[in-house]
Scaffold this motif. Structure first.
Motif, PDB file in Angstrom:
ATOM      1  N   SER A 169       0.842  -1.199   0.000  1.00 54.31           N
ATOM      2  CA  SER A 169       0.000   0.000   0.000  1.00 54.31           C
ATOM      3  C   SER A 169       0.876   1.247   0.000  1.00 54.31           C
ATOM      4  O   SER A 169       2.011   1.226   0.484  1.00 54.31           O
ATOM      5  N   ALA A 170       0.331   2.323  -0.534  1.00 51.54           N
ATOM      6  CA  ALA A 170       0.984   3.625  -0.465  1.00 51.54           C
ATOM      7  C   ALA A 170       0.130   4.546   0.402  1.00 51.54           C
ATOM      8  O   ALA A 170      -1.100   4.445   0.412  1.00 51.54           O
ATOM      9  N   PHE A 171       0.775   5.443   1.144  1.00 50.88           N
ATOM     10  CA  PHE A 171       0.013   6.342   2.001  1.00 50.88           C
ATOM     11  C   PHE A 171       0.480   7.778   1.851  1.00 50.88           C
ATOM     12  O   PHE A 171       1.624   8.062   1.479  1.00 50.88           O
ATOM     13  N   VAL A 172      -0.440   8.681   2.144  1.00 47.83           N
ATOM     14  CA  VAL A 172      -0.125  10.102   2.305  1.00 47.83           C
ATOM     15  C   VAL A 172      -0.838  10.561   3.567  1.00 47.83           C
ATOM     16  O   VAL A 172      -1.984  10.173   3.827  1.00 47.83           O
ATOM     17  N   SER A 173      -0.161  11.340   4.393  1.00 52.04           N
ATOM     18  CA  SER A 173      -0.705  11.771   5.675  1.00 52.04           C
ATOM     19  C   SER A 173      -0.359  13.231   5.907  1.00 52.04           C
ATOM     20  O   SER A 173       0.791  13.648   5.718  1.00 52.04           O
ATOM     21  N   ALA A 174      -1.343  14.016   6.321  1.00 47.82           N
ATOM     22  CA  ALA A 174      -1.137  15.430   6.608  1.00 47.82           C
ATOM     23  C   ALA A 174      -1.725  15.768   7.976  1.00 47.82           C
ATOM     24  O   ALA A 174      -2.748  15.199   8.381  1.00 47.82           O
ATOM     25  N   ALA A 175      -1.065  16.664   8.697  1.00 45.84           N
ATOM     26  CA  ALA A 175      -1.541  17.040  10.023  1.00 45.84           C
ATOM     27  C   ALA A 175      -1.251  18.516  10.287  1.00 45.84           C
ATOM     28  O   ALA A 175      -0.263  19.072   9.794  1.00 45.84           O
ATOM     29  N   TYR A 176      -2.132  19.124  11.079  1.00 46.47           N
ATOM     30  CA  TYR A 176      -1.951  20.513  11.511  1.00 46.47           C
ATOM     31  C   TYR A 176      -2.348  20.605  12.979  1.00 46.47           C
ATOM     32  O   TYR A 176      -3.387  20.063  13.390  1.00 46.47           O
ATOM     33  N   GLY A 177      -1.528  21.258  13.774  1.00 49.81           N
ATOM     34  CA  GLY A 177      -1.848  21.450  15.179  1.00 49.81           C
ATOM     35  C   GLY A 177      -1.420  22.816  15.657  1.00 49.81           C
ATOM     36  O   GLY A 177      -0.439  23.392  15.170  1.00 49.81           O
ATOM     37  N   LYS A 178      -2.146  23.342  16.631  1.00 44.06           N
ATOM     38  CA  LYS A 178      -1.827  24.670  17.169  1.00 44.06           C
ATOM     39  C   LYS A 178      -2.204  24.720  18.643  1.00 44.06           C
ATOM     40  O   LYS A 178      -3.238  24.195  19.055  1.00 44.06           O
ATOM     41  N   SER A 179      -1.338  25.357  19.428  1.00 49.00           N
ATOM     42  CA  SER A 179      -1.592  25.552  20.850  1.00 49.00           C
ATOM     43  C   SER A 179      -1.429  27.020  21.190  1.00 49.00           C
ATOM     44  O   SER A 179      -0.401  27.636  20.869  1.00 49.00           O
ATOM     45  N   ASN A 180      -2.442  27.592  21.817  1.00 40.59           N
ATOM     46  CA  ASN A 180      -2.395  28.972  22.289  1.00 40.59           C
ATOM     47  C   ASN A 180      -2.309  28.958  23.810  1.00 40.59           C
ATOM     48  O   ASN A 180      -3.236  28.509  24.486  1.00 40.59           O
ATOM     49  N   ALA A 181      -1.181  29.438  24.346  1.00 46.46           N
ATOM     50  CA  ALA A 181      -0.952  29.439  25.782  1.00 46.46           C
ATOM     51  C   ALA A 181      -1.077  30.841  26.356  1.00 46.46           C
ATOM     52  O   ALA A 181      -0.887  31.840  25.648  1.00 46.46           O
ATOM     53  N   ASP A 182      -1.370  30.929  27.639  1.00 44.71           N
ATOM     54  CA  ASP A 182      -1.452  32.225  28.301  1.00 44.71           C
ATOM     55  C   ASP A 182      -0.078  32.885  28.392  1.00 44.71           C
ATOM     56  O   ASP A 182       0.016  34.089  28.624  1.00 44.71           O
ATOM     57  N   ILE A 183       0.987  32.102  28.248  1.00 41.72           N
ATOM     58  CA  ILE A 183       2.359  32.607  28.163  1.00 41.72           C
ATOM     59  C   ILE A 183       2.834  32.371  26.735  1.00 41.72           C
ATOM     60  O   ILE A 183       2.925  31.228  26.283  1.00 41.72           O
ATOM     61  N   SER A 184       3.137  33.431  26.005  1.00 45.07           N
ATOM     62  CA  SER A 184       3.417  33.303  24.572  1.00 45.07           C
ATOM     63  C   SER A 184       4.649  32.444  24.275  1.00 45.07           C
ATOM     64  O   SER A 184       4.752  31.874  23.195  1.00 45.07           O
ATOM     65  N   PHE A 185       5.584  32.336  25.217  1.00 45.95           N
ATOM     66  CA  PHE A 185       6.765  31.500  25.020  1.00 45.95           C
ATOM     67  C   PHE A 185       6.375  30.060  24.708  1.00 45.95           C
ATOM     68  O   PHE A 185       7.078  29.358  23.982  1.00 45.95           O
ATOM     69  N   TYR A 186       5.228  29.615  25.251  1.00 46.35           N
ATOM     70  CA  TYR A 186       4.798  28.226  25.086  1.00 46.35           C
ATOM     71  C   TYR A 186       3.835  28.015  23.917  1.00 46.35           C
ATOM     72  O   TYR A 186       3.353  26.906  23.716  1.00 46.35           O
ATOM     73  N   ASP A 187       3.526  29.067  23.160  1.00 47.82           N
ATOM     74  CA  ASP A 187       2.722  28.873  21.946  1.00 47.82           C
ATOM     75  C   ASP A 187       3.427  27.901  21.007  1.00 47.82           C
ATOM     76  O   ASP A 187       4.663  27.822  20.973  1.00 47.82           O
TER      77      ASP A 187
END
Length: 333
Positions: free
Chosen positions: A301-319
């Motif tokens: 089999s052949a596969f293609v996989s895509a992902a997107y993730g985002k985190s918004n923290a109260d301290i911008s250093f941890y975004d």
């Protein structure tokens, strides 16, 4: 705060797990499973993820800058079945945290209990490609890397009492080989540095209901609850999550899509940021496609996989933010 430590291995585990619908124990003795390999790329924004191009951060008071990474994408799912006793030995990847792409290898056993479902237990190890910074808060210098390892146990129950309900509990101990968080920050007391310690224990409980709403199609809503009881109070947290997964599978095509959302709430304020807590909201979306019987070969089999993730923290250093794309081949047997 989205943990971005293990993107490449985590993406392969996410692919393998979300393309699978209900997985009954085979009726015959012997080995089964799949192995594969692919390549991929990430575009990452994170002050915590250790990549090849973000050794240096210039400020604790700014959001992270983006950088690109490429990676190999392994896929692993192996098992041996004892058909008479309805027992299966498994060796595969388990996802601890889809939003953080944090996964472990599992060596375990699955046991069918009549019509009451399949119970499972396993040993977990996470230490492959899990690199982090000794001190993520070192500013204006090249940061040193170290290993992040985890060991633990997994308990699970699929098709609970013959229904579509399933649940899984993991308990892990996390160890940073060389933990120096905050050591580079002038004027920070030993007591304050101790609140940044990332060693400790992590518990995660997940539950869901797999609904076969049409032929070859399932929809699985889920809930999760997690607790990271770490040595540093500013790193310790509780999390609450929602997920929704869709899967379609036929002889020639398999497609899946997933959506996860998580709230993370920390126990103590962070001394580096005016004792403010690093509470965050995060989400992730993924799409996966497999084309079976490639070139007429039944097992390929052949596969293609895509992902997107985002985190918004109260301290911008941890975004944090990630975009990933991978392609490859899988051989099933």
């Amino acid at each position: 705060m989205m943990n971005m430590r293990t993107i490449c291995v985590g993406l392969s585990a996410l692919l393998a797990a979300q393309l699978a619908m209900a997985d009954p124990i085979p009726e015959e003795n012997g080995f089964s499973g799949s192995i594969g390999l692919g390549v991929g790329g990430n575009r990452v924004k994170s002050n915590l993820f250790k990549g090849d191009k973000n050794q240096r951060t210039n400020s604790l008071n700014s959001a992270p800058e983006s950088h690109n990474d490429s990676f190999a994408l392994p896929v692993l799912d192996l098992s041996y079945t004892f058909a008479a006793s309805r027992t299966q030995i498994v060796f595969d990847s388990q996802i601890h945290d889809p939003l953080g792409m944090d996964d472990t290898l599992e060596l375990g056993v699955r046991q069918q209990v009549g019509n009451n479902g399949i119970v499972s237990a396993g040993l977990l190890y996470g230490g492959l490609n899990k690199n982090t910074w000794t001190d993520p808060y070192a500013v204006g210098v090249d940061r040193d890397g170290t290993k992040r390892k985890s060991t633990g146990l997994l308990l699970g129950w699929e098709n609970i009492m013959g229904t579509g309900f399933k649940a899984q509990l993991t308990q892990r101990n996390i160890k940073i080989d060389d933990e120096r968080s905050g050591q580079s920050v002038a004027g920070l007391s030993a007591a304050d540095r101790a609140t940044l310690n990332r060693n400790g224990d992590a518990t995660l409980l997940k539950a869901g209901y797999e609904w076969a709403f049409a032929p070859n199609q399932t929809l699985t809503p889920g809930l999760s609850w997690g607790k990271d009881k770490l040595d540093g109070g500013a790193m310790s947290n509780k999390s609450y999550g929602l997920s929704l997964d869709y899967a379609y599978s036929s002889d020639l095509n398999t497609f899946s899509a997933g959506l996860q959302f998580r709230k993370q709430r920390f126990d103590q304020g962070n001394p580096l940021f005016g004792n403010k807590k690093a509470d965050s909201n995060a989400y992730a979306v993924d799409l996966n496609y497999l084309r079976h019987q490639l070139f007429g070969e039944k097992a390929l089999s052949a596969f293609v996989s895509a992902a997107y993730g985002k985190s918004n923290a109260d301290i911008s250093f941890y975004d944090a933010e990630i975009r990933s794309l991978g392609v490859g081949l899988i051989y099933s047997f």
